[in-house]
Write a protein that holds these residues in place. Sequence first.
Motif, PDB file in Angstrom:
ATOM      1  N   GLN A   1      34.088   2.458  70.633  1.00 45.44           N
ATOM      2  CA  GLN A   1      33.538   3.540  71.473  1.00 45.44           C
ATOM      3  C   GLN A   1      34.140   3.567  72.866  1.00 45.44           C
ATOM      4  N   GLU A   2      34.465   2.389  73.386  1.00 43.17           N
ATOM      5  CA  GLU A   2      35.065   2.312  74.723  1.00 43.17           C
ATOM      6  C   GLU A   2      36.399   3.071  74.710  1.00 43.17           C
ATOM      7  N   LEU A   3      37.166   2.836  73.650  1.00 43.10           N
ATOM      8  CA  LEU A   3      38.459   3.516  73.515  1.00 43.10           C
ATOM      9  C   LEU A   3      38.257   5.030  73.401  1.00 43.10           C
ATOM     10  N   GLU A   4      37.276   5.436  72.616  1.00 45.05           N
ATOM     11  CA  GLU A   4      37.022   6.872  72.433  1.00 45.05           C
ATOM     12  C   GLU A   4      36.718   7.538  73.772  1.00 45.05           C
ATOM     13  N   THR A   5      35.865   6.886  74.582  1.00 43.05           N
ATOM     14  CA  THR A   5      35.505   7.456  75.888  1.00 43.05           C
ATOM     15  C   THR A   5      36.755   7.607  76.763  1.00 43.05           C
ATOM     16  N   LYS A   6      37.577   6.549  76.802  1.00 43.24           N
ATOM     17  CA  LYS A   6      38.783   6.594  77.647  1.00 43.24           C
ATOM     18  C   LYS A   6      39.716   7.710  77.189  1.00 43.24           C
ATOM     19  N   LEU A   7      39.852   7.854  75.872  1.00 47.91           N
ATOM     20  CA  LEU A   7      40.763   8.879  75.343  1.00 47.91           C
ATOM     21  C   LEU A   7      40.266  10.277  75.678  1.00 47.91           C
ATOM     22  N   ARG A   8      38.936  10.454  75.621  1.00 52.17           N
ATOM     23  CA  ARG A   8      38.375  11.776  75.914  1.00 52.17           C
ATOM     24  C   ARG A   8      38.539  12.137  77.395  1.00 52.17           C
ATOM     25  N   GLU A   9      38.524  11.104  78.251  1.00 55.89           N
ATOM     26  CA  GLU A   9      38.631  11.373  79.702  1.00 55.89           C
ATOM     27  C   GLU A   9      40.077  11.584  80.162  1.00 55.89           C
ATOM     28  N   ALA A  10      41.049  11.203  79.336  1.00 51.76           N
ATOM     29  CA  ALA A  10      42.460  11.266  79.762  1.00 51.76           C
ATOM     30  C   ALA A  10      42.992  12.709  79.759  1.00 51.76           C
ATOM     31  N   ASP A  11      44.073  12.924  80.535  1.00 47.53           N
ATOM     32  CA  ASP A  11      44.746  14.236  80.535  1.00 47.53           C
ATOM     33  C   ASP A  11      45.913  14.174  79.570  1.00 47.53           C
TER      34      ASP A  11
END
Length: 397
Positions: free
Chosen positions: A243-253
Amino acid sequence: MKKILFLMSDTGGGHRAAAEALRDAILSKYEADVKLIDVFRTYSPFPFKYMPEFYPWLINHSKSSWRVGYKLSDSRRSARTLSRGMYVTMESGVKQMLRDNPADVIVCVHSVLTPVSMQALMSFEKRPPFVCVVTDLVSTHMFWYDRRADRTLLPTRPAYERGLMAGLKPEQMRVTGLPVHPDFAASLTDKASARKALGWDPDRPAILIVGGGEGMGPIQKTAQAINSRNLNCQIAIIAGRNQELETKLREADWNQPTHVYGFVTDMPRLMAAADILVTKAGPATISEACIAGLPMIIYDAIPGQETGNVDYVIDNNAGVFAPSSRAVADSVQAWLAEGPKGLERRSRNAHRLGRPNAVWDIADEIWEYAHKPLIANNRRNLFKEFAAESKRLITTI
Ligand code: UDP
């Protein structure tokens, strides 16, 4: 009604996936009573009880210890000595499991559990047939190969050759392929419909990135390396249960259309929609990608059981190994530069390795073995075997 008992453990996702695929294939064809048991979790004492937690922790935090341990234990003699040692601790639990769950056939889909459960079965006067379904692809550990097993079913020819090295007879083994859930092949659609259903761009080449069920490896770094090339493509990234990875990926440009997912339950659709798979060398993911005709760029492999998978993919022209995010981006760029014809050729190579019928072939064999009579354990042979094992152990010590 025939009773079929699957021995597995949730150490990684592959054992349960294989057992469930076979259970569902059997139940769709035959009337049977099928049971899956996590032997470590349910019938083993400390420390084996915690294997499902310990295994991913060890792989993630101490890959080098895993590599060394795997290598040291992967010979006929070490595997035999180690399983003997484990049996001392696990004997009463495994015997209790066999008494609690009488079956017409026992199917083991876990390497370590194979010799231990076979040993326990040999202590009964009579036992059901024992079928071992090997769920690692190529560099299969010696634990998998027990000469007392009635049938050992293997995913690839190299795994079969290792069986010969381990002393199994050719008539004890068969190369079937790795069992992939029957729904996988049945749910594959053409690329255009899959993309429409997912809301992806219909025309841009699609790169799918996945790191097994747990979202393992440098997925974000790899996606960003591809992103930095500004290629004419779209990217889909599966973070799995990370989930941590998913959050980071969603926040990236992102510089191109990029679709981020958590744990997905429609892998056939995602694989059907994609042109290139960027993945770690997981056996299930590789087998599924081959069925879907999806060429692979492999960024990582668990040392030991996944090492051989990389060569298998490369030797069969189904993909390449790119062990850094930069190397992955280089491969993606080069493959896209070849255009649709190049991607189609790579897709055909991957497809040639696919074994969508493996799950049905194995299900039929299990069903056949469920109809065989119980096997009487020859006490004299048991005594001989015990004496020989003791001698071997004394020599080892
Ligand atoms: N998988 C899935 N959803 C996800 C990520 C992975 O269903 O979001 C499935 C994938 O299709 C494959 C399995 O999880 O069947 C991963 O198995 P593999 O042997 O490749 O790697 P493991 O996770 O066991 O290390």
